[in-house]
Write a protein that holds these residues in place. Structure first.
Motif, mmCIF file in Angstrom:
data_model
loop_
_atom_site.group_PDB
_atom_site.id
_atom_site.type_symbol
_atom_site.label_atom_id
_atom_site.label_comp_id
_atom_site.label_asym_id
_atom_site.label_seq_id
_atom_site.Cartn_x
_atom_site.Cartn_y
_atom_site.Cartn_z
ATOM 1 N N THR A 69 43.788 18.929 -1.908
ATOM 2 C CA THR A 69 44.404 19.525 -3.096
ATOM 3 C C THR A 69 44.568 18.449 -4.185
ATOM 4 O O THR A 69 44.305 18.687 -5.369
ATOM 5 C CB THR A 69 45.775 20.140 -2.729
ATOM 6 N N ASP A 70 44.970 17.270 -3.742
ATOM 7 C CA ASP A 70 45.161 16.149 -4.669
ATOM 8 C C ASP A 70 43.848 15.760 -5.337
ATOM 9 O O ASP A 70 43.780 15.622 -6.564
ATOM 10 C CB ASP A 70 45.659 14.940 -3.860
ATOM 11 N N SER A 74 42.382 18.511 -7.737
ATOM 12 C CA SER A 74 43.165 18.629 -8.976
ATOM 13 C C SER A 74 42.954 17.392 -9.857
ATOM 14 O O SER A 74 42.816 17.514 -11.079
ATOM 15 C CB SER A 74 44.643 18.891 -8.684
ATOM 16 N N GLU A 114 48.488 22.417 -8.672
ATOM 17 C CA GLU A 114 48.509 20.965 -8.858
ATOM 18 C C GLU A 114 47.885 20.587 -10.199
ATOM 19 O O GLU A 114 48.341 19.647 -10.852
ATOM 20 C CB GLU A 114 47.737 20.273 -7.717
#
Ligand SMILES: NC(=O)C1=CN([C@@H]2O[C@H](COP(=O)(O)OP(=O)(O)OC[C@H]3O[C@@H](n4cnc5c(N)ncnc54)[C@H](OP(=O)(O)O)[C@@H]3O)[C@@H](O)[C@H]2O)C=CC1
Ligand SMILES: O=C(O)C(=O)CO
Length: 322
Positions: A100-101, A104, A157
């Motif tokens: 996810t990091d 994003s 995010e």
């Protein structure tokens, strides 16, 4: 002979060292498979399958006679026929929480590169042109509206990271509540408003029958001609032929694509020749950390199911292995 046989048919890895390490102490033979033909030869003896973007269609699933679980090394599982798997009581799992990091971050990088015209300027300077005014005007970020198609984990995010730049952020996602969007300072809007009002649209929906070519000529015609489109979701969410026409005819200002309808693309894909298009090679998920996390988590899911424990991330709920 090992108790379990697990083929790993994955184009995103070069060897299966991490899979073997994670399987240590578990009575399983893990084998790296390079293509469909090789996979078909071993499919009948597979107790579990680990895959990335290989096409696990109904015909491939037909060859799986004792398999209990297919794990997608990734979030999107559009390459797997989850219905055909469920009909054979094969559990399908993904790894929903490893990048996810990274995705994003990559999305923000693409948005900034597009709006601030980083690759365009870089190309000019390398060709001996030191001139800020030879490109179309750059807009101040804090005057722009960022529109998110889909408001799941990655989009949230993106919203959190984009806020400090001063964007107004809106999102379209019929499956989340306005309250949740509100917590991120995001306005939930309908699809048409998202398309008409956004200065940048970033795509974060899963690929499905419903979302195939979600962005096509009719949508591009409604967008602002100064708008940008960013896709880190899946290539077929955009009709690429229509996108090319829209960009060529100045119906859109630019695009940044981490994913394409065909990966890798044909060398003569016309989008690659456009100055206002940025392309990265389906790299948004990638960091050394996410890569290891992904591969370990995929193996852990296999071990859980083969040990008769419930999986953590099953995506075809109707399948159940006794
Ligand atoms: N480029 C890359 O390297 C990577 C790309 N991806 C892609 O990113 C996608 C999103 O990931 P992530 O945010 O973690 O996934 P999530 O499932 O957390 O978010 C997707 C959101 O979109 C919603 N949604 C589903 N259908 C529609 C629709 N028709 N219109 C609007 N919203 C819809 C989902 O609702 P609901 O949950 O109800 O379905 C969910 O809220 C993945 O599916 C994958 O394809 C992921 C990782 C890496
Ligand atoms: O995790 C995903 O869905 C990706 O696209 C990376 O393989």
């Amino acid at each position: 002979m090992a108790k379990y046989y697990i083929p790993v048919w994955s184009s995103i890895i070069k060897d299966i060292e991490i899979e073997k390490q994670e399987m240590a102490g578990f009575d399983a033979e893990v084998e790296f498979i390079r293509d469909r033909e090789e996979f078909i030869k071993v499919a009948a003896k597979a107790d579990a399958v680990i895959t990335a973007d290989s096409k696990i269609d109904r015909s491939i699933i037909g060859n799986l006679v004792k398999c209990k679980i297919i794990v997608r090394q990734g979030i999107g599982f559009d390459n797997i026929d989850i219905k055909a798997a469920a009909e054979k009581n094969i559990i399908v799992c993904n790894v929903p929480d490893y990048c996810t990091d990274e995705v994003s971050d990559h999305t923000i990088a693409l948005i900034l590169s597009l709006v601030r015209k980083v690759p365009v300027y870089s190309g000019l300077v390398k060709n001996g042109i030191w001139d800020i005014k030879s490109v179309s005007p750059i807009r101040r970020l804090s005057t722009l509206i960022l529109g998110l198609a889909g408001f799941g984990k990655i989009a949230r995010e993106v919203a959190r990271k984009a806020k400090p730049f001063g964007f107004r952020i809106m999102a379209f996602d019929p499956y989340v509540s306005p309250q949740l969007a509100g917590e991120y300072g995001v306005d939930l809007v309908n699809f048409e408003d998202l398309i008409k009002e956004s200065d940048i649209i970033s795509i974060h929906v899963p690929l499905s029958k419903e979302t195939l070519h979600l962005f096509d000529k009719t949508k591009f015609n409604l967008m602002k001609p100064t708008a940008y489109i960013v896709n880190t979701g899946r290539g077929p969410l955009i009709n690429e032929k229509d996108l090319y026409e829209a960009l060529k005819n100045n119906r859109l200002a630019g695009a940044a694509l981490d994913v394409l309808e065909q990966e890798p693309p044909q060398k003569d894909n016309p989008l690659l020749a456009l100055e206002n298009v940025i392309v990265t090679p389906h790299a948004a998920f990638y960091s050394e950390e996410s890569y290891i996390d992904l591969r370990r988590k995929a193996v852990q899911e296999v071990k859980r199911v083969l040990s008769n424990q419930p999986p953590l991330n099953q995506v075809n709920k109707s399948a159940s292995v006794k």
